[in-house]
Design a protein around this motif. Structure first.
Motif, PDB file in Angstrom:
ATOM      1  N   ILE A  72       0.829  -1.205   0.000  1.00 17.37           N
ATOM      2  CA  ILE A  72       0.000   0.000   0.000  1.00 17.37           C
ATOM      3  C   ILE A  72       0.866   1.258   0.000  1.00 17.37           C
ATOM      4  O   ILE A  72       1.813   1.379   0.773  1.00 17.37           O
ATOM      5  CB  ILE A  72      -0.934   0.013   1.222  1.00 17.37           C
ATOM      6  N   GLY A  73       0.519   2.190  -0.890  1.00 19.61           N
ATOM      7  CA  GLY A  73       1.176   3.488  -0.916  1.00 19.61           C
ATOM      8  C   GLY A  73       0.314   4.511  -0.200  1.00 19.61           C
ATOM      9  O   GLY A  73      -0.910   4.478  -0.301  1.00 19.61           O
ATOM     10  N   TYR A  74       0.948   5.424   0.552  1.00 21.66           N
ATOM     11  CA  TYR A  74       0.183   6.431   1.275  1.00 21.66           C
ATOM     12  C   TYR A  74       0.955   7.741   1.345  1.00 21.66           C
ATOM     13  O   TYR A  74       2.170   7.785   1.119  1.00 21.66           O
ATOM     14  CB  TYR A  74      -0.140   5.952   2.698  1.00 21.66           C
ATOM     15  N   GLN A  75       0.233   8.814   1.627  1.00 24.95           N
ATOM     16  CA  GLN A  75       0.818  10.117   1.885  1.00 24.95           C
ATOM     17  C   GLN A  75       0.464  10.513   3.315  1.00 24.95           C
ATOM     18  O   GLN A  75      -0.609  10.174   3.812  1.00 24.95           O
ATOM     19  CB  GLN A  75       0.261  11.165   0.927  1.00 24.95           C
ATOM     20  N   LYS A  76       1.339  11.244   3.970  1.00 25.35           N
ATOM     21  CA  LYS A  76       1.069  11.617   5.352  1.00 25.35           C
ATOM     22  C   LYS A  76      -0.212  12.434   5.485  1.00 25.35           C
ATOM     23  O   LYS A  76      -0.941  12.320   6.464  1.00 25.35           O
ATOM     24  CB  LYS A  76       2.257  12.403   5.927  1.00 25.35           C
ATOM     25  N   ALA A  77      -0.471  13.291   4.493  1.00 23.29           N
ATOM     26  CA  ALA A  77      -1.653  14.145   4.560  1.00 23.29           C
ATOM     27  C   ALA A  77      -2.928  13.394   4.188  1.00 23.29           C
ATOM     28  O   ALA A  77      -4.024  13.931   4.339  1.00 23.29           O
ATOM     29  CB  ALA A  77      -1.485  15.362   3.648  1.00 23.29           C
ATOM     30  N   LEU A  84      -4.576   4.178   9.172  1.00 25.31           N
ATOM     31  CA  LEU A  84      -4.678   2.728   9.059  1.00 25.31           C
ATOM     32  C   LEU A  84      -3.318   2.076   9.276  1.00 25.31           C
ATOM     33  O   LEU A  84      -3.207   1.043   9.942  1.00 25.31           O
ATOM     34  CB  LEU A  84      -5.237   2.350   7.681  1.00 25.31           C
ATOM     35  N   LYS A  85      -2.296   2.695   8.738  1.00 25.98           N
ATOM     36  CA  LYS A  85      -0.931   2.192   8.916  1.00 25.98           C
ATOM     37  C   LYS A  85      -0.541   2.202  10.397  1.00 25.98           C
ATOM     38  O   LYS A  85       0.036   1.231  10.914  1.00 25.98           O
ATOM     39  CB  LYS A  85       0.055   3.033   8.112  1.00 25.98           C
ATOM     40  N   GLU A 105       5.685   5.242   1.808  1.00 27.81           N
ATOM     41  CA  GLU A 105       5.266   6.645   1.883  1.00 27.81           C
ATOM     42  C   GLU A 105       5.697   7.404   0.625  1.00 27.81           C
ATOM     43  O   GLU A 105       6.804   7.211   0.120  1.00 27.81           O
ATOM     44  CB  GLU A 105       5.871   7.319   3.109  1.00 27.81           C
ATOM     45  N   PHE A 106       4.823   8.275   0.136  1.00 30.01           N
ATOM     46  CA  PHE A 106       5.104   9.087  -1.045  1.00 30.01           C
ATOM     47  C   PHE A 106       4.780  10.558  -0.738  1.00 30.01           C
ATOM     48  O   PHE A 106       3.860  10.842   0.025  1.00 30.01           O
ATOM     49  CB  PHE A 106       4.273   8.618  -2.242  1.00 30.01           C
ATOM     50  N   PRO A 107       5.513  11.482  -1.348  1.00 32.28           N
ATOM     51  CA  PRO A 107       5.268  12.901  -1.092  1.00 32.28           C
ATOM     52  C   PRO A 107       4.016  13.430  -1.789  1.00 32.28           C
ATOM     53  O   PRO A 107       3.481  14.468  -1.417  1.00 32.28           O
ATOM     54  CB  PRO A 107       6.527  13.582  -1.628  1.00 32.28           C
ATOM     55  N   PRO A 296       1.662  15.493  14.981  1.00 27.80           N
ATOM     56  CA  PRO A 296       3.083  15.125  14.869  1.00 27.80           C
ATOM     57  C   PRO A 296       3.461  14.602  13.487  1.00 27.80           C
ATOM     58  O   PRO A 296       4.619  14.695  13.073  1.00 27.80           O
ATOM     59  CB  PRO A 296       3.250  14.042  15.941  1.00 27.80           C
ATOM     60  N   GLU A 297       2.483  14.058  12.773  1.00 21.62           N
ATOM     61  CA  GLU A 297       2.758  13.523  11.438  1.00 21.62           C
ATOM     62  C   GLU A 297       3.066  14.633  10.441  1.00 21.62           C
ATOM     63  O   GLU A 297       3.972  14.513   9.615  1.00 21.62           O
ATOM     64  CB  GLU A 297       1.549  12.720  10.940  1.00 21.62           C
ATOM     65  N   LEU A 298       2.309  15.729  10.523  1.00 22.36           N
ATOM     66  CA  LEU A 298       2.425  16.804   9.537  1.00 22.36           C
ATOM     67  C   LEU A 298       3.176  18.029  10.050  1.00 22.36           C
ATOM     68  O   LEU A 298       3.525  18.907   9.270  1.00 22.36           O
ATOM     69  CB  LEU A 298       1.025  17.235   9.069  1.00 22.36           C
ATOM     70  N   GLY A 299       3.388  18.086  11.362  1.00 22.43           N
ATOM     71  CA  GLY A 299       4.052  19.256  11.923  1.00 22.43           C
ATOM     72  C   GLY A 299       3.170  20.487  11.881  1.00 22.43           C
ATOM     73  O   GLY A 299       3.656  21.620  11.796  1.00 22.43           O
ATOM     74  N   ILE A 300       1.865  20.278  11.937  1.00 17.26           N
ATOM     75  CA  ILE A 300       0.880  21.365  11.924  1.00 17.26           C
ATOM     76  C   ILE A 300       0.078  21.271  13.210  1.00 17.26           C
ATOM     77  O   ILE A 300      -0.294  20.181  13.655  1.00 17.26           O
ATOM     78  CB  ILE A 300      -0.059  21.243  10.699  1.00 17.26           C
ATOM     79  N   LYS A 301      -0.205  22.403  13.823  1.00 20.87           N
ATOM     80  CA  LYS A 301      -0.923  22.413  15.093  1.00 20.87           C
ATOM     81  C   LYS A 301      -2.306  21.773  14.957  1.00 20.87           C
ATOM     82  O   LYS A 301      -3.013  21.977  13.972  1.00 20.87           O
ATOM     83  CB  LYS A 301      -1.058  23.842  15.616  1.00 20.87           C
ATOM     84  N   ALA A 302      -2.671  21.032  15.980  1.00 19.63           N
ATOM     85  CA  ALA A 302      -3.947  20.313  15.966  1.00 19.63           C
ATOM     86  C   ALA A 302      -5.130  21.253  15.801  1.00 19.63           C
ATOM     87  O   ALA A 302      -6.115  20.907  15.135  1.00 19.63           O
ATOM     88  CB  ALA A 302      -4.093  19.494  17.251  1.00 19.63           C
TER      89      ALA A 302
END
Length: 355
Positions: A72-77, A84-85, A105-107, A296-302
């Motif tokens: 499975i390929g996925y992006q963090k966003a 699921l991962k 993981e892919f960008p 923490p995955e994206l480095g963006i505030k919750a």
């Protein structure tokens, strides 16, 4: 030849030979050997033979699955596959079927579908545009299901102090967006609706990180972008929205799979979809928890991510004629402005198993 006779018939034949022809003991042994072989063959052909029983077939299927790895390929966003991962529920479900899973993981969507074309992954999720380019390039993939996401989750924005108030005022202006992306389609439809042509604007083809730097540095006049980057820009810079995608672009996501994987292991594909659906139901009802997971995955505030979560929709839905027609319109638009080299028919690569 003796296998054609029943055991009782064979015994009668042997008795007759012994009585009438007085054959030797060795011959009797030879005949008993033949009888044993015949009985073995009869047993093998018997309806009570367990080699083809349901239980044995299940074991055989599980043995076959043990060699299967669902890639499975996925992006963090991409919230659902990323979650699921991390939750590892799919691993448990597939293990029960004797299969396993790996994650890559892919960008962005395009390199993910390039990997699918190379046979490196079996399943993934992207926005509307990458599968159009992949189909035009000959990638053997299928649309499996769609995610409604939301037209509110992408927009064309300008700096808070910009004099631009409407899409029509973008004529002659430089607009940043990722080439061939959902936001590229939004720009095309927005300027057409405002009575402009694609040639009336100055496209600045930039990935989100570079586009944000250009936007904040005053090097572009506007930026077409999707969540969560849209929410970040609005919160960090006070950017103004001159239009979102409402009535212009659907802004959907698509679950896609490699043709060979669908053809050979549709049972495992359905297992993956079931797990994705379960997680979709959870995410739709827990935007705050999703935001905390992604922080923490994206480095963006919750707090910013929660804004994006609350204006989107979730779902793992079968492609309807209407959805396919809208995706076809995107493909036709990209062909018209020469972003893809040839006309394609989206309906030709839609999976029929998710009805």
């Amino acid at each position: 030849m003796l296998a054609k006779y029943s055991p009782a018939r064979l015994i009668r034949i042997i008795s007759s030979f012994v009585k009438n022809y007085r054959i030797s003991i060795n011959s009797i042994f030879a005949l008993f050997f033949a009888l044993g072989l015949g009985l073995s063959l009869i047993s093998a052909c018997s309806p009570n033979n367990t080699s083809n029983s349901p239980a044995t077939q299940t074991v055989n299927q599980k043995s076959t699955n043990q060699a299967v790895v669902v890639r499975i390929g996925y992006q963090k966003a991409a919230t659902i596959l990323n979650a699921l991962k991390n939750r590892r529920t799919l691993e448990k479900t597939l293990a029960a079927a004797g299969a396993s899973v790996t994650w890559a993981e892919f960008p962005a969507g395009p390199p993910m579908l390039e990997a699918m074309n190379a046979g490196s992954i079996d399943f993934g999720y992207t926005g509307e545009s990458p599968p159009i380019f992949a189909q035009a390039g000959g990638t053997p993939l299928l649309y499996i299901a769609y995610d409604p996401w939301s037209p509110k989750a992408e927009a064309i924005i300008v700096p808070k102090n910009s004099p631009i108030k409407s899409v029509a005022e973008l004529k002659g202006k430089k607009i940043a967006f990722a080439k061939g992306s959902n936001s590229n389609y939004l720009v095309v439809k927005a300027i057409e609706t405002a009575g402009l042509k694609y040639s009336d604007i100055k496209p600045a083809y930039l990935a989100p990180a570079d586009a944000r730097a250009a936007f904040e540095g005053g090097n572009v006049d506007a930026w077409a972008i999707w969540d969560p980057y849209l929410a970040v820009a609005q919160q960090a810079t006070g950017a103004r929205t001159i239009t979102d995608a409402t009535n212009l672009a659907p802004n959907r996501g698509y679950y896609l799979a490699r043709q060979a994987f669908v053809d050979s292991r549709s049972d495992l594909l359905k297992t993956v979809l079931d797990e994705v659906s379960k997680l979709n139901n959870w995410a739709a009802n827990n935007p705050k928890e999703v935001a905390k997971f992604l922080e923490p995955e994206l480095g963006i505030k919750a707090a910013v991510l929660e804004i994006a979560e609350k204006r989107r929709e979730y779902g793992v839905l079968p492609l309807t004629d209407k959805v396919i027609a809208t995706q076809q319109d995107i493909a036709d638009t990209f062909h018209k402005i020469k972003l893809i080299p040839k006309q394609i028919q989206v309906k030709e690569i839609v999976w029929k198993g998710n009805k």
